[in-house]
Design a protein around this motif. Structure first.
Motif, PDB file in Angstrom:
ATOM      1  N   ALA A 188      59.417  57.006  48.683  1.00  0.00           N
ATOM      2  CA  ALA A 188      58.288  56.090  48.499  1.00  0.00           C
ATOM      3  C   ALA A 188      58.364  54.954  49.515  1.00  0.00           C
ATOM      4  O   ALA A 188      57.340  54.484  50.024  1.00  0.00           O
ATOM      5  CB  ALA A 188      58.304  55.538  47.073  1.00  0.00           C
ATOM      6  N   TYR A 189      59.565  54.519  49.811  1.00  0.00           N
ATOM      7  CA  TYR A 189      59.773  53.473  50.826  1.00  0.00           C
ATOM      8  C   TYR A 189      59.205  53.934  52.172  1.00  0.00           C
ATOM      9  O   TYR A 189      58.411  53.224  52.814  1.00  0.00           O
ATOM     10  CB  TYR A 189      61.262  53.156  50.925  1.00  0.00           C
ATOM     11  N   LYS A 206      57.000  56.187  52.867  1.00  0.00           N
ATOM     12  CA  LYS A 206      55.528  56.312  52.840  1.00  0.00           C
ATOM     13  C   LYS A 206      54.863  54.939  52.883  1.00  0.00           C
ATOM     14  O   LYS A 206      53.857  54.739  53.558  1.00  0.00           O
ATOM     15  CB  LYS A 206      55.090  57.054  51.575  1.00  0.00           C
ATOM     16  N   THR A 207      55.448  53.987  52.145  1.00  0.00           N
ATOM     17  CA  THR A 207      54.842  52.653  52.089  1.00  0.00           C
ATOM     18  C   THR A 207      54.964  51.936  53.431  1.00  0.00           C
ATOM     19  O   THR A 207      54.079  51.159  53.809  1.00  0.00           O
ATOM     20  CB  THR A 207      55.503  51.824  50.970  1.00  0.00           C
ATOM     21  N   GLU A 252      56.294  54.640  42.343  1.00  0.00           N
ATOM     22  CA  GLU A 252      55.197  53.680  42.311  1.00  0.00           C
ATOM     23  C   GLU A 252      55.739  52.241  42.351  1.00  0.00           C
ATOM     24  O   GLU A 252      55.211  51.397  43.077  1.00  0.00           O
ATOM     25  CB  GLU A 252      54.339  53.897  41.056  1.00  0.00           C
ATOM     26  N   ARG A 296      56.773  51.423  45.828  1.00  0.00           N
ATOM     27  CA  ARG A 296      55.617  51.107  46.676  1.00  0.00           C
ATOM     28  C   ARG A 296      55.207  49.642  46.493  1.00  0.00           C
ATOM     29  O   ARG A 296      55.031  48.900  47.467  1.00  0.00           O
ATOM     30  CB  ARG A 296      54.438  52.030  46.305  1.00  0.00           C
TER      31      ARG A 296
END
Lengths: 276, 314
Positions: free
Chosen positions: B10-11, B13-14, B143, B146
């Motif tokens: 997630a890191y 992608k963010t 989530e 993010r």
């Protein structure tokens, strides 16, 4: 400024160093005095600064990696007008802004908090990278000590600065040959430094760190170098300008008594008179 | 949608979102960009990505310099190398001058797994929490990660973000709201509370479900913001339940359990049981097996709640 004018500034800085350390009754005279000509040349000739706007985005940056020499920086900043000269007398005192080592949060004109040895060059690299990224033409200057050449981080940073081709970075080694425990060569030999920095793909210039003309020429040469950072190895004398402090490791971190300060100031005033 | 994702994923992608939104964001890594998931940012924004090689001290110091010149650096490596190797660079070059550096550390805790105890940071939260000016965030799922990353970028100052290697269940939807300094009460109960973060949050929810079936009503509080700590919520929940269990994938010394204990000891003395590594290093093994072996499971939490309820009765 002319070389003679810069010599006069360096002399004033040396006098400031002695009087502020005597008032503080603690601090590091030896390595402050050895760097006075380097710092005077940078702040009064070389660097693009605006004391009225210490955070001006296009200013040249200065990182005193050998942060224990803070008095030399504080004097230069005060002489440039970043803050009133009276502040110098508050050095190392509770509630005053001039910390034992440079603190960018407390002192206008200090671009990086330093003093834990070995860390300044990395910060200078970061500033130089940011300058390149932003397409700015400011330069970054970092003054290093020879004692901190023993820190591994210096060589990590040396490698990275060359890798990222930081030709907007000039490091100056205040090569006075002494550290707290004695001669640098006997505590931890870092020689041969010219070859080491060359091997790390830096452009290396050797100068007499008390010869203003040589320093001016060195800084001018560094600006012409493309594709690599420059290291100016400036041979200096620890305690320069005060006869009984010169080349004495014992004056690394001891403040002069009032009598010793008086004697030192007398010598420096005489030097000023001789400069005319 | 995958039901499990590692916080490090997630890191990564963010970072791409941030890269597009904010040109000041730059990313540094130490030869681990495929593992920390910064590599995609590096591909998309090569001019804003700096691989510093295996040199963590210089990595953090360079990040400090970039921040001093107005950038928002995300400095990434494994937690053990960021906090362990480069502690004093973090302390003196970043936290002391309060520079705007985000230390995004992945591979924290024993769920690093097979690489073994040498690579499993179990003391990083304790160390970072003790440093003035430092914000310490431990997200629980993709989530929340993010939102943590976006919040860290928005906040001015040093932030330590603790992430993991392991895929963890997705717990939250986009309606979830993370805020620095706020704890999230995920479930209100009356008999006891589990205050958890990171990988322990999903287990806390499972434990609460199972305990509910036994007639024990358990609050679950997600304390992703270890510092600043949401004292108000912690005190309120402790007042209601009068029994608190903390749960973290970290040494029981100095982390979330200690932070909660400090607040409650001074302001709302409450029976407590801390679940975490009992002052021991980890070892090589499958993450799930290690969690089992070191007592970081739903069952361990159920036992801890039963234990704290006995304390409460005394």
């Amino acid at each position: 400024m002319t070389a003679l004018e810069l010599k006069r500034v360096a002399n004033v800085i040396r006098q400031d160093i002695i009087s502020m350390l005597a008032a503080a009754k603690s601090g590091h005279p030896g390595g402050s005095l050895s760097a006075a000509d380097i710092v005077a040349t940078l702040f009064f000739n070389e660097m693009r600064l605006n004391p009225k706007d210490p955070h001006w985005e296009d200013r040249d940056r200065f990182v005193l990696s050998k942060g224990h020499a803070a008095p030399v920086l504080y004097s230069a900043l005060a002489e440039k007008g970043y803050f009133p000269k009276e502040e110098l007398q508050g050095l190392r005192q509770t509630g005053h802004m001039l910390q034992g080592h440079p603190d960018m949060k407390k002192t206008p004109g200090v671009d990086m908090s330093t003093g834990s040895l070995g860390q300044g060059l990395s910060a200078a690299n970061g500033m130089a990278l940011a300058g390149k990224l932003d397409g700015k033409d400011y330069r970054v200057y970092a003054v290093l000590g020879d004692g901190e050449m023993a820190e591994g981080q210096i060589w990590e940073a040396a490698m990275a600065a060359a890798h990222y081709k930081l030709d907007n970075l000039t490091a100056i080694l205040d090569y006075n040959g002494l550290q707290i425990d004695g001669k640098t060569d006997s505590v931890m030999c870092s020689a041969p430094l010219v070859q080491k920095w060359q091997a790390f793909c830096w452009h290396v210039i050797e100068v007499d760190g008390h010869d203003i003309d040589a320093l001016l020429a060195g800084f001018a040469e560094a600006k012409q170098v493309k594709g690599k950072p420059t290291m100016i190895i400036a041979k200096t004398v620890k305690g320069k300008g005060v006869s009984f402090m010169e080349d004495q490791a014992g004056w690394h971190g001891n403040a002069p008594s009032l009598e010793q300060a008086e004697q030192a100031l007398k010598e420096l005033r005489e030097e000023a008179e001789n400069l005319g | 949608m995958a039901d499990k994702v590692a916080t490090r994923e997630a890191y990564g992608k963010t970072l791409l979102v941030l890269g597009a939104e904010n040109p000041k964001v730059v990313v540094l890594d130490a030869d681990l960009s495929k593992s920390t998931k910064t590599a995609d940012f590096g591909k998309k924004y090569p001019e804003r990505f700096f691989n510093m090689g295996i040199a963590e001290a210089n990595l953090l110091g360079t990040a400090a310099g970039l921040a001093a010149a107005g950038k928002i650096p995300f400095a990434s490596t494994f937690a053990i190398f960021a906090v362990g190797r480069a502690f004093e660079q973090i302390r003196n070059s970043i936290a002391y001058p309060k520079l705007n550096v985000k230390i995004a550390a992945t591979h924290s805790g024993i769920t690093v797994g097979e690489d073994g105890g040498s690579h499993q940071a179990i003391e990083d939260v304790a160390i970072m929490r003790a440093v003035p000016n430092m914000v310490v965030l431990v997200p629980a799922d993709g989530e929340e990660t993010r939102q943590v990353i976006l919040a860290a970028a928005k906040y001015y100052g040093p932030v330590y973000i603790r992430m993991g290697r392991l895929d963890v269940p997705l717990l939250f939807g986009e309606d979830y709201q993370f805020e620095i300094g706020k704890a999230n009460v995920l479930r209100e109960g009356t008999d006891a509370a589990i205050m958890a973060n990171g990988v322990m949050v999903s287990m806390a929810l499972e434990a609460a479900d199972e305990l509910a079936a036994q007639g024990i009503s358990v609050s679950v509080v997600n304390v992703a913001s270890v510092k600043p700590l949401d004292e108000e919520t912690i005190i309120r929940v402790a007042k209601t339940t009068k029994a608190v269990v903390t749960a973290e994938e970290h040494n029981i010394i100095g982390g979330l359990g200690s932070a909660v204990a400090e607040v409650l000891a001074e302001k709302e003395p409450t029976p407590m049981v801390r679940v975490g590594l009992k002052d021991t290093f980890g070892e090589s093994g499958k993450p799930t097996e290690l969690l089992e072996k070191y007592g970081l499971t739903k069952d361990a939490l159920i036992k801890a709640v039963q234990e704290v309820l006995l304390k409460k009765q005394k």
